[in-house]
Design a protein around this motif. Structure first.
Motif, short mmCIF file in Angstrom:
data_model
loop_
_atom_site.label_atom_id
_atom_site.label_comp_id
_atom_site.label_asym_id
_atom_site.label_seq_id
_atom_site.Cartn_x
_atom_site.Cartn_y
_atom_site.Cartn_z
N ALA A 255 4.26 -13.94 111.62
CA ALA A 255 3.78 -12.56 111.46
C ALA A 255 2.49 -12.36 112.26
N ALA A 256 2.11 -11.13 112.44
CA ALA A 256 0.91 -10.82 113.22
C ALA A 256 -0.33 -11.42 112.57
N GLU A 284 4.88 -8.54 117.51
CA GLU A 284 3.66 -9.16 116.98
C GLU A 284 2.47 -8.90 117.89
N SER A 287 0.85 -5.26 117.58
CA SER A 287 0.54 -4.88 116.20
C SER A 287 -0.91 -4.42 116.07
#
Length: 381
Positions: A255-256, A284, A287
């Motif tokens: 995830a980011a 990602e 983001s």
């Protein structure tokens, strides 16, 4: 019993004239043949072939027939050579070793004679029969050939330049690169790698040159899977100037927020952030978390969508990671993937020699690099 006599053209013409005289005297065909000491069938064939000719005409006809027979034989050999070359390979066969293999194949598979097979591939028979020096006990390069074979088994994706660099810098042997190339070819160690045609993309961003360390760091993702079919996501980051790998994240998903945390650790580990992070337009990477993390800290350079060649350094690294690590291993679990991929990136930094760096490792080059960044201004009008 006396053997068959082969008559010359002159003798045949003389006997045919004598046969005409005997026939005019009233002798039958069998009597004429007996008088001339030939069979009636031979006399008939002579009349059909040489009837009405003088000595010069008969001699010329015989020469034409012999020439025609020789031309037919040459044409048959030429067609046989064409079939043989079509059977062997397309294009020219250049090296003597390849020509020897072609001659062996033609003699064993197609049943050609050694003379005709050598003629078809353009190899002298004396050269074919001579034993190559590499196949004799007196070969002075036997030890190096064995070393190259061992190296190729250990590094199947490497070429002769990488082998030469290992010999020169790791084994400390002063050997000519062209000699290594020749031995590499003779041992059949060349691996043909298909490289797609390079294209030049037009970017809407100004070109950013990595003319010193910590100027441009390239970031990208790639995917693999464990044997149970679950995804493995790999994040890599590369200093474009030193070619040093700076990041190793191997997870099921990234995830980011996790990416921002690992980037913060990498900046602290490698002495601060670079001037620019170069990346594509992945979810990602565009983001809000990453945008806020990089604000007032490090610049972001996005390549245009669909133009991976604008991020060529990290794409080249990913390609080598795929060929030399991911394609050669299967992962039973995520921990195994982390360990092996981490070892590969450490090997890239400390043992992989880059021709663009003068065959130094990225760590050696970075330790001795004194380059500084020189910003280039832009003038309009």
């Amino acid at each position: 019993m006396a053997g068959r006599k082969r008559h010359s053209a002159e003798e045949i013409v003389r006997k045919l004239r004598r046969a005409d005289e005997l026939t005019a005297q009233g002798l039958s065909g069998d009597q004429v043949a007996a008088e001339l000491e030939v069979s009636a069938a031979t006399l008939y064939n002579w009349r059909r072939s040489y009837g009405g000719m003088d000595t010069d005409g008969a001699k010329e006809l015989k020469e034409l027939r012999e020439q025609n027979s020789r031309l037919k034989r040459l044409l048959a050999e030429a067609e046989l050579e064409k079939d043989a070359l079509r059977e062997v390979a397309k294009g020219k066969i250049l090296s003597p070793t390849a020509k020897r293999r072609a001659v062996d194949m033609l003699t064993q598979t197609m049943g050609l004679s050694q003379r005709l097979a050598c003629k078809a591939v353009g190899l002298a028979r004396s050269t074919y029969r001579r034993t190559p020096l590499a196949q004799t006990p007196a070969d002075p390069d036997a030890e190096m050939r064995a070393w190259l074979r061992t190296y190729a088994v250990k590094h199947p994706c490497h070429g002769f330049r990488r082998a030469w660099a290992a010999l020169r810098h790791d084994e400390h042997r002063h050997v000519n690169k062209k000699k290594v190339h020749r031995l590499w070819r003779e041992e059949g160690l060349q691996v043909r790698v298909h490289s797609p045609r390079k294209r030049a993309g037009a970017s809407s961003f100004p070109a950013i040159a990595a003319d010193a360390p910590k100027v441009v760091w390239a970031l990208d993702f790639q995917f693999d899977s464990t044997i149970d079919g679950k995804a493995v996501k790999i994040a890599s980051m590369l200093d474009e100037h030193t070619r040093r790998s700076l990041l190793n994240i191997v997870e099921r998903s990234i995830a980011a927020e996790r990416l921002v945390t690992e980037l913060d650790k990498a900046f602290a580990l490698w002495g601060g952030p670079p001037l620019v992070l170069r990346m594509d337009n992945g979810p990602e990477l565009i983001s809000q978390a990453l945008q806020q993390f990089c604000r007032d800290r490090v610049g972001i350079s996005y390549i245009p969508p669909g133009t991976p060649w604008n991020n060529g350094y990290i794409e080249s690294f990913n390609n080598r990671l795929r060929r030399e690590c991911l394609n050669r291993n299967h992962w039973t679990n995520l921990l195994e993937a982390r360990v092996v991929i981490g070892d590969f990136k450490d090997d890239n930094n400390h043992r992989h020699r880059h021709s663009a760096l003068g065959y130094l490792t990225p760590a050696e080059y970075a330790a001795g690099c004194t380059h500084t960044h020189h910003p280039v201004g832009c003038e309009i009008g």
